[in-house]
Design a protein around this motif. Structure first.
Motif, short mmCIF file in Angstrom:
data_model
loop_
_atom_site.label_atom_id
_atom_site.label_comp_id
_atom_site.label_asym_id
_atom_site.label_seq_id
_atom_site.Cartn_x
_atom_site.Cartn_y
_atom_site.Cartn_z
N ASN A 157 0.81 -1.23 0.00
CA ASN A 157 0.00 0.00 0.00
C ASN A 157 0.84 1.27 0.00
OD1 ASN A 157 -2.45 -1.54 0.17
ND2 ASN A 157 -1.92 -1.87 2.33
N SER A 158 2.02 1.19 -0.50
CA SER A 158 2.84 2.40 -0.57
C SER A 158 2.20 3.37 -1.57
CB SER A 158 4.25 2.01 -1.02
OG SER A 158 4.80 3.01 -1.80
N SER A 159 2.05 4.63 -1.13
CA SER A 159 1.30 5.58 -1.96
C SER A 159 2.02 5.88 -3.28
CB SER A 159 1.07 6.87 -1.19
OG SER A 159 2.31 7.34 -0.73
N SER A 160 3.34 5.88 -3.24
CA SER A 160 4.08 6.19 -4.45
C SER A 160 4.40 4.94 -5.28
CB SER A 160 5.39 6.88 -4.07
OG SER A 160 6.10 6.06 -3.17
#
Lengths: 352, 263
Positions: A157-160
């Motif tokens: 779930n890393s935003s980037s």
């Protein structure tokens, strides 16, 4: 004069099927490996480790993987980077989600995941070959990168979409400095290269080459085409997967799926073609050529004192010209060039 | 006649019954039946396009006939597949040499042993256990075949560099490496000069004599066929027009007509 095999008699089949049948080769390779393990760690600078040696070794491993598939089994693939990505992201997730996961096991499991993906995307090879197969492996490339970008679970779930590789720790020992990482990569590459050599000198390797050279005849003498092709895809993808994991853990540190794009696949394919299809040593030559030559060139070109805007373009032009030159001189790659050189050396300085 | 040795022709080992094979509208084989006895040299002859190679391809499972059955060593089947054929001891050579050109002579012949390899993939990768022992054992057998066919001098030469006659011999060696009970030879002497043909004849006869291998042979050189085969089947346009000893076939009016176009 020194490179001679006279007087080295083989009295058993074991002796005759050694990896390096000529004594001088054997000692030279042992010396190089010993040098790489015992001397380089003490003399090289951190820049040398992280900018040259580590990527060289990792690309050699990926090229070796692709060489098994394309060089030995004759199946063209443009999806190498995708298999590397699977290896990297699988290792990352194993480390992340399984408590107490040993890193080496995570690398191996990452490779196994890549092998499974390789088998699935290798299935078209049972019906199609050549350019059509290349086009279908291209699908692997786009699908895998797309999948890793779109499904947030893979990147935790890393935003980037960027992941940070976990710290490498084996039996309580931390591999932090470039020097330590280099030794780890070197050890893994040596072991896997040895295994690959064993495969290609036994029945597995012969089945790959048989299918590559003449599949009908291979089938008639009893090889199972499907099993042979899928084994090649699995082993090749395993190697690429491990290389991909090392690329993330030991070289880049933080990595996004886009790092494993088509560009990388092509680079590795070039390494295999320039190094020599169907040669383990060639994979190392090819990786050396593609990784080291640009660095060397930029060094040389910058030394001429031309303005920066000129030098970067000159570099690319010289690099391209050299690739074309080598392919014209020896279409079978640097490995063949090396072999021819060795054969000449056996007779030198006598004319016959 | 080749009854020089003390080999004994045994019972029927292969029997094909009413085989018909067509590709779309083209009928390659129509209702062909014949049998092959153990230890014999059986020739199949016929003009170009008569269906000889198709017949061999049916026997070892490359083509699947639409009709008819094949009985090999008491086992009847219609859908012989290549792997099953190889496993049951049928080896073959091809009309257009089908060697693995990128490999050495030694490796090519070693591939013939593949069905006898028991070592697992992992053992081979680690070069331990059975892998290593087997490799040496197979090498020993292969070396015997190399001696038998006099290929010592080219052992480590890549096949692509060899002259045509030697390639044909390597292909025979690869087939022999499987220690077959039946050997299908598709024009083993095509394109050879007289001496090479004599050598090849000798190798075929020796194989038959020493190993007792049953041989099914396609050949265009009538001299060779009449000399070395025990029985000859003649095909023309996918039909069998003659069968019997060389002498019988030679005097068969249908055969003469097919070959000479006489009335």
């Amino acid at each position: 004069m020194i490179y001679r095999e006279s007087g080295q008699y083989k009295t058993s089949y074991v002796n005759d099927s050694q990896i390096f049948p000529i004594k001088q080769d054997r000692y030279a390779v042992l010396a190089i490996i010993a040098f790489a393990f015992l001397v380089i760690p003490f003399i090289a600078t951190p820049y040398f480790f992280s900018a040259i040696l580590i990527p060289f070794l990792i690309f050699s491993l990926a090229a070796l993987g692709l060489n098994i598939l394309t060089g030995y089994a004759g199946q063209i693939s443009l999806g190498t980077a995708a298999f590397m990505a699977v290896g990297a992201f699988a290792s990352y997730n194993f480390m992340l989600r399984v408590p107490g996961m040993p890193i080496l096991l995570a690398f191996i499991l990452g490779g196994v995941c890549a092998a499974i993906v390789g088998i699935i995307f290798g299935l078209p090879s049972l019906r199609i070959r050549g350019f059509y197969l290349a086009a279908s492996t291209l699908a692997t490339q786009f699908f895998v990168v797309w999948c890793l970008t779109k499904v947030p679970w893979f990147t935790n779930n890393s935003s980037s979409g960027v992941i940070t590789a976990q710290q490498i720790q084996i039996l309580g020992f931390k591999f932090d400095s470039p020097q330590e990482k280099y030794l780890l990569v070197l050890a893994i590459v040596c072991v896997l290269a040895l295994l690959a050599k064993n495969m290609v000198r036994s029945t597995v390797g012969r089945s790959w080459m048989a299918v590559r050279d003449m599949d009908v005849a291979a089938e008639v003498i009893g090889f199972r085409i499907m099993k042979t092709k899928l084994t090649a895809f699995a082993v090749s993808s395993f190697y690429c997967g491990v290389a991909g994991a090392l690329y993330a853990f030991c070289y880049l540190g933080t990595v996004e799926p886009e790092a494993y794009n088509l560009d990388l696949s092509f680079r590795i394919l070039f390494m295999v073609i320039i190094g020599g299809l169907g040669s383990i040593l060639g994979s190392f030559f090819g990786a050396g050529f593609i990784v080291l030559l640009p660095i060397f060139l930029s060094f040389v070109v910058h030394a001429t004192g031309l303005p920066n805007s000129v030098t970067s373009n000159v570099e690319l032009m010289v690099f391209g010209a050299l690739i074309i030159f080598f392919l014209i001189v020896e279409p079978h790659g640097l490995a063949r060039l090396w072999q021819i050189g060795k054969e000449k050396l056996r007779l030198w300085p006598f004319p016959h | 006649m080749s009854d020089s040795g003390n080999r004994k022709i045994g019972d029927v080992i292969l029997k094909v019954d009413n085989i018909s094979l067509s590709f779309g509208g083209v009928k390659a084989l129509t209702n062909i039946s014949f049998d092959v006895r153990e230890h014999e040299i059986r020739a199949i002859i016929g003009p170009n396009g008569a269906g000889k190679s198709s017949m061999l391809n049916v026997i070892n499972g490359v083509y699947l006939p639409q009709e008819g059955t094949i009985t090999y060593r008491g086992e009847q089947r219609r859908d012989m597949n290549t792997h099953a054929a190889a496993a049951s001891g049928i080896a073959r050579t091809f009309q257009n040499i089908a060697l693995f050109t990128g490999m050495t002579v030694l490796d090519n012949i070693m591939t013939g042993r593949n069905l006898k390899v028991k070592a697992t993939f992992l053992e081979q990768a680690l070069w331990i256990g059975r892998a290593r022992k087997e490799e040496m054992e197979h090498r020993r057998v292969v070396e015997e075949i190399i001696d038998f066919l006099q290929l010592q001098h080219v052992r480590k030469t890549p096949v692509a560099r060899l002259p045509y006659g030697i390639k044909k011999r390597v292909e025979l060696a690869r087939a022999l490496a499987a220690e077959p009970t039946m050997l299908l030879l598709d024009e083993p002497m095509a394109g050879m000069n007289v001496e090479e043909k004599q050598d090849m004849c000798r190798f075929v006869l020796d194989t038959n004599d020493q190993f007792g291998t049953t041989i099914v042979l396609i050949e265009h050189d009538m001299g060779v066929v009449m000399d070395i085969s025990d029985r000859v089947a003649v095909l023309d346009y996918g039909k069998k027009i003659g069968d019997g000893t060389p002498a019988e076939v030679r005097s068969n009016p249908d055969v003469i007509k097919a070959y000479l176009g006489a009335h």
